[in-house]
Design a protein around this motif. Structure first.
Motif, short mmCIF file in Angstrom:
data_model
loop_
_atom_site.label_atom_id
_atom_site.label_comp_id
_atom_site.label_asym_id
_atom_site.label_seq_id
_atom_site.Cartn_x
_atom_site.Cartn_y
_atom_site.Cartn_z
N ASN A 33 41.16 35.33 26.51
CA ASN A 33 42.85 35.56 26.50
C ASN A 33 43.60 34.07 26.03
O ASN A 33 44.63 34.17 25.39
CB ASN A 33 42.94 35.71 27.90
N GLU A 91 46.88 32.21 19.50
CA GLU A 91 47.04 32.77 18.20
C GLU A 91 48.58 33.55 17.93
O GLU A 91 49.02 33.47 17.16
CB GLU A 91 46.04 33.85 18.00
N ASN A 92 48.94 34.23 19.07
CA ASN A 92 50.29 34.83 19.21
C ASN A 92 51.07 33.70 18.96
O ASN A 92 52.24 33.96 18.33
CB ASN A 92 50.29 35.69 20.32
N LYS A 103 43.72 34.41 22.44
CA LYS A 103 44.67 35.18 22.03
C LYS A 103 46.05 34.56 21.99
O LYS A 103 47.01 34.91 21.33
CB LYS A 103 44.37 36.71 22.64
#
Length: 316
Positions: free
Chosen positions: A229, A235-236, A232
């Motif tokens: 998580n 990365e976002n 992620k």
């Protein structure tokens, strides 16, 4: 983690109340450790082991169950042995062969009670068994759950596996040359066999290792989920920052409405914040913030795509 010695100590303390149980215990020891030797024209029954416990136990049971004369020796770096000559050997065979052929001490068809079956299993384990459970120390390498009983010859191994099956215990057979292993590998199967033999402390240790392993597995899964998580989220954030920078470089940023501009500045100034943390800083809902960031990312990607097309045209 090797718990063989602990199991041996436990099954030595188990009281076999009936003579039939002690006889089956001795029978397994004779079957697994015994051989016939010829010395000076005389025949002997010899039980041999590198470990003192099975030989001491065999000698004790022979004295309790028969009037056979035996010789005991070994130690000082050598193996241990019990030896009985001629007529005395015959007395031992007569004792342990009740209900079976003297030439087939591995036959278990005559064992009809669970207590006698457990006594035979204790003798087989003491003679050549081993048990392992995973180590509770994370840094220590260890095998998994494993218990096995070694037999010379397939028939004896098959008969013992059948005996366990009649007692509703799960075991398998594998070969190692002329030796055959009757074994179990699952935590439940190992625990059941240990309990069957009366090694209750070892059962508790096995259960504890299983609980620890499951707990560690859950922690690892949760940690991996959290890390995934985090990756992620990072990365976002990188895509969002890149989209905002594209909008500013292209001049499209000035065309955004005030809410989107406010979101862009908040993201640029709080790149280490999660979506939830950033939403709290801005005083809006998490879903509302996510909607704005998705819109900004889409606009930034479209802008970047358009700029790339312009560059390609200029290069032609």
């Amino acid at each position: 983690m090797n718990i063989t010695d602990e199991v041996r100590e436990e099954i030595l303390l188990t009281d076999d109340d009936h003579e039939s149980e002690r006889r089956e215990y001795l029978c397994a020891l004779v079957k697994c450790l015994g051989s016939i030797s010829i010395e000076g024209g005389k025949s002997y029954l010899v039980l041999e082991s590198k470990n003192r416990l099975p030989i001491i136990t065999a000698a004790t049971l022979i004295k309790e169950l028969t009037d056979a004369e035996i010789e005991y020796g070994g130690g000082e770096g050598k193996g241990y042995y019990v030896k009985a000559e001629g007529a005395d050997a015959a007395k031992i065979f007569a004792c342990v062969s009740e209900g079976r052929s003297a030439t087939d001490l591995g036959d278990t068809d005559g064992i009809t009670s669970r207590t006698s079956a457990a006594a035979y299993a204790r003798g087989a384990f003491l003679a050549g068994g081993s048990a392992y459970i995973p180590s509770e120390k994370v840094e220590e390498k260890s095998v998994g759950y494993h218990i096995e009983f070694m037999f010379f010859g397939e028939d004896a191994a098959t008969a013992f596996a059948d005996l366990l099956k009649r007692c509703e215990l799960t075991a398998h057979i594998s070969s190692k040359g002329n030796y055959f292993s009757v074994y179990a590998k699952s935590a439940d199967a190992v625990s059941d066999i240990l309990a069957f033999m009366g090694a209750n402390e070892s059962v508790l240790k096995t259960t504890s290792a299983n609980v620890t392993r499951l707990a560690n597995g859950n922690v690892n899964r949760k940690t991996n989920c959290v890390m995934a998580n985090i990756d992620k989220s990072q990365e976002n954030t990188m895509r969002q920052v890149e989209a905002i920078e594209n909008l500013k470089e292209s001049g499209e940023y000035d065309k955004l409405d005030e809410k989107l501009k406010e979101t862009c500045e908040a993201r640029l100034n709080n790149r280490d914040k999660t979506l939830g943390e950033l939403a709290k800083i801005m005083g809006i809902s998490k879903s509302g913030l996510n909607h704005r960031l998705v819109k900004i990312t889409e606009l930034g990607s479209e802008t970047n795509g358009g700029r790339n097309k312009e560059r390609r045209k200029g290069n032609k």
